[in-house]
Design a protein around this motif. Structure first.
Motif, PDB file in Angstrom:
ATOM      1  N   UNK A 185     -56.172   6.706 -33.996  1.00 27.25           N
ATOM      2  CA  UNK A 185     -57.289   6.472 -33.417  1.00 27.25           C
ATOM      3  C   UNK A 185     -57.136   5.633 -32.137  1.00 27.25           C
ATOM      4  N   UNK A 186     -57.632   5.895 -31.085  1.00 31.70           N
ATOM      5  CA  UNK A 186     -57.684   5.273 -29.848  1.00 31.70           C
ATOM      6  C   UNK A 186     -59.013   5.146 -28.962  1.00 31.70           C
ATOM      7  N   UNK A 187     -58.935   4.428 -27.924  1.00 34.44           N
ATOM      8  CA  UNK A 187     -60.329   4.485 -27.398  1.00 34.44           C
ATOM      9  C   UNK A 187     -60.662   5.709 -26.667  1.00 34.44           C
ATOM     10  N   UNK A 188     -61.929   6.032 -26.657  1.00 30.91           N
ATOM     11  CA  UNK A 188     -62.286   7.463 -26.238  1.00 30.91           C
ATOM     12  C   UNK A 188     -62.472   7.621 -24.851  1.00 30.91           C
ATOM     13  N   UNK A 189     -62.830   6.511 -24.166  1.00 33.56           N
ATOM     14  CA  UNK A 189     -63.015   6.632 -22.536  1.00 33.56           C
ATOM     15  C   UNK A 189     -62.112   5.272 -22.176  1.00 33.56           C
ATOM     16  N   UNK A 240     -51.883   0.906 -15.656  1.00 33.92           N
ATOM     17  CA  UNK A 240     -52.505  -0.320 -16.168  1.00 33.92           C
ATOM     18  C   UNK A 240     -53.889   0.083 -16.562  1.00 33.92           C
ATOM     19  N   UNK A 241     -54.279  -0.103 -17.958  1.00 32.51           N
ATOM     20  CA  UNK A 241     -55.726   0.310 -18.339  1.00 32.51           C
ATOM     21  C   UNK A 241     -56.414  -1.282 -18.118  1.00 32.51           C
ATOM     22  N   UNK A 242     -57.520  -0.912 -17.497  1.00 35.07           N
ATOM     23  CA  UNK A 242     -58.319  -2.116 -17.189  1.00 35.07           C
ATOM     24  C   UNK A 242     -59.582  -2.141 -17.903  1.00 35.07           C
ATOM     25  N   UNK A 243     -59.835  -0.977 -18.695  1.00 32.76           N
ATOM     26  CA  UNK A 243     -61.003  -0.962 -19.443  1.00 32.76           C
ATOM     27  C   UNK A 243     -61.026   0.159 -20.502  1.00 32.76           C
ATOM     28  N   UNK A 244     -61.598  -0.063 -21.758  1.00 35.78           N
ATOM     29  CA  UNK A 244     -61.390   0.783 -22.892  1.00 35.78           C
ATOM     30  C   UNK A 244     -63.075   0.650 -23.593  1.00 35.78           C
ATOM     31  N   UNK A 245     -63.409   1.904 -23.960  1.00 35.91           N
ATOM     32  CA  UNK A 245     -64.587   1.878 -24.775  1.00 35.91           C
ATOM     33  C   UNK A 245     -64.510   3.152 -25.717  1.00 35.91           C
ATOM     34  N   UNK A 246     -65.350   2.762 -26.787  1.00 36.62           N
ATOM     35  CA  UNK A 246     -65.310   4.009 -27.874  1.00 36.62           C
ATOM     36  C   UNK A 246     -64.193   4.104 -28.676  1.00 36.62           C
ATOM     37  N   UNK A 247     -64.070   5.018 -29.611  1.00 36.08           N
ATOM     38  CA  UNK A 247     -63.106   5.182 -30.296  1.00 36.08           C
ATOM     39  C   UNK A 247     -63.139   6.731 -30.795  1.00 36.08           C
ATOM     40  N   UNK A 276     -44.118   3.612 -22.263  1.00 34.86           N
ATOM     41  CA  UNK A 276     -43.694   2.749 -21.317  1.00 34.86           C
ATOM     42  C   UNK A 276     -43.697   1.431 -21.871  1.00 34.86           C
ATOM     43  N   UNK A 277     -44.137   1.059 -22.881  1.00 37.17           N
ATOM     44  CA  UNK A 277     -44.291  -0.289 -23.556  1.00 37.17           C
ATOM     45  C   UNK A 277     -43.316  -0.596 -24.964  1.00 37.17           C
ATOM     46  N   UNK A 278     -42.679   0.674 -25.258  1.00 36.30           N
ATOM     47  CA  UNK A 278     -41.654   0.617 -25.973  1.00 36.30           C
ATOM     48  C   UNK A 278     -42.088   1.052 -27.548  1.00 36.30           C
ATOM     49  N   UNK A 279     -43.278   1.699 -27.416  1.00 37.94           N
ATOM     50  CA  UNK A 279     -44.124   2.114 -28.754  1.00 37.94           C
ATOM     51  C   UNK A 279     -44.464   3.508 -28.829  1.00 37.94           C
ATOM     52  N   UNK A 280     -44.426   3.946 -30.284  1.00 34.60           N
ATOM     53  CA  UNK A 280     -44.541   5.291 -30.613  1.00 34.60           C
ATOM     54  C   UNK A 280     -45.816   5.492 -31.403  1.00 34.60           C
ATOM     55  N   UNK A 281     -46.061   6.593 -31.147  1.00 34.25           N
ATOM     56  CA  UNK A 281     -47.521   7.029 -32.004  1.00 34.25           C
ATOM     57  C   UNK A 281     -47.401   6.827 -33.557  1.00 34.25           C
ATOM     58  N   UNK A 282     -46.219   6.972 -33.964  1.00 31.91           N
ATOM     59  CA  UNK A 282     -45.921   6.651 -35.219  1.00 31.91           C
ATOM     60  C   UNK A 282     -45.963   5.215 -35.878  1.00 31.91           C
ATOM     61  N   UNK A 314     -56.695   9.966 -24.312  1.00 31.65           N
ATOM     62  CA  UNK A 314     -55.604   9.920 -25.409  1.00 31.65           C
ATOM     63  C   UNK A 314     -54.327   9.780 -24.917  1.00 31.65           C
ATOM     64  N   UNK A 315     -54.089  10.905 -23.901  1.00 30.21           N
ATOM     65  CA  UNK A 315     -52.839  11.061 -23.522  1.00 30.21           C
ATOM     66  C   UNK A 315     -52.104   9.871 -22.540  1.00 30.21           C
ATOM     67  N   UNK A 316     -52.892   9.558 -21.854  1.00 30.52           N
ATOM     68  CA  UNK A 316     -52.445   8.268 -20.933  1.00 30.52           C
ATOM     69  C   UNK A 316     -52.213   7.162 -21.773  1.00 30.52           C
ATOM     70  N   UNK A 317     -53.061   6.883 -22.722  1.00 27.41           N
ATOM     71  CA  UNK A 317     -52.823   5.726 -23.667  1.00 27.41           C
ATOM     72  C   UNK A 317     -51.488   6.012 -24.609  1.00 27.41           C
ATOM     73  N   UNK A 318     -51.156   7.385 -24.928  1.00 25.04           N
ATOM     74  CA  UNK A 318     -49.970   7.629 -25.807  1.00 25.04           C
ATOM     75  C   UNK A 318     -48.853   7.300 -24.840  1.00 25.04           C
ATOM     76  N   UNK A 319     -48.911   7.799 -23.453  1.00 28.43           N
ATOM     77  CA  UNK A 319     -47.652   7.729 -22.547  1.00 28.43           C
ATOM     78  C   UNK A 319     -47.509   6.076 -22.099  1.00 28.43           C
ATOM     79  N   UNK A 320     -48.369   5.438 -21.909  1.00 19.38           N
ATOM     80  CA  UNK A 320     -48.444   4.017 -21.597  1.00 19.38           C
ATOM     81  C   UNK A 320     -47.645   3.393 -22.632  1.00 19.38           C
ATOM     82  N   UNK A 321     -48.102   3.758 -23.905  1.00 19.02           N
ATOM     83  CA  UNK A 321     -47.458   3.205 -25.280  1.00 19.02           C
ATOM     84  C   UNK A 321     -45.987   3.496 -25.039  1.00 19.02           C
TER      85      UNK A 321
END
Length: 170
Positions: free
Chosen positions: A105-109, A80-87, A141-147, A132-139
């Motif tokens: 484009x995703x959160x940098x931290x 579970x992502x609890x904080x995001x910042x930057x891009x 798990x949520x049924x979302x793809x980078x495309x 980036x990789x953590x956000x991509x893989x969590x996507x």
């Protein structure tokens, strides 16, 4: 260990929202074996991340290794992502969408809370490629793809390119 088949877009199972992993299940031999199989599959593919959804297991866990030496496997259970910042924009690819790369484009931290492979609660501050990789893989798990971050036109071009590639293989 065993290599697991990786689902490929447009397989509808990639759109399944994964269910949480029961904490008691984490330390079972069967679950530990599945983690090992996922790591082996990720390394063989080769990739830097693999979500359970991609191997048709619809539970919330993933494996990642962004190290150059490929010797730093990380396991994230119920992340579970609890904080995001930057891009930051990274060119992403995906084992479920072979041969396709696009700027996303995703959160940098980020700060992510999860259970580790031993079932212990952890928190990790990640930046750059790991974030980036953590956000991509969590996507996943949520049924979302980078495309899904691409325009509808670019998404359709990806679908056609993959269909053409499969036709050539067949």
């Amino acid at each position: 260990m065993a290599l697991l088949p990786i689902l490929e877009f447009p397989d509808p199972r990639l759109r399944t929202k994964a269910a949480p992993v029961d904490a008691e299940q984490v330390t079972t031999p069967q679950f530990q074996q599945l983690l090992d199989d996922m790591l082996q599959t990720m390394y063989e593919a080769p990739g830097i991340g693999l979500a359970a959804t991609q191997v048709d297991v619809h539970k919330r866990f993933m494996v990642i290794d962004v190290s150059e030496e490929r010797n730093d496997p990380q396991v994230f259970i119920n992340p579970e992502i609890t904080a995001r910042s930057g891009s930051r924009v990274y060119q992403e690819g995906c084992l479920s969408i072979p041969g396709i790369f696009a700027d996303v484009s995703r959160a940098d931290t980020i700060t992510v809370r999860f259970l580790d492979r031993d079932g212990q609660q952890r928190q990790l501050d990640a930046e750059g490629l790991l974030a980036t990789c953590v956000q991509h893989e969590i996507d996943h798990l949520d049924g979302k793809l980078f495309i899904d971050y691409l325009s509808p036109l670019k998404r359709e071009m990806v679908r056609k390119k993959l269909a053409k590639a499969r036709k050539h293989v067949a």
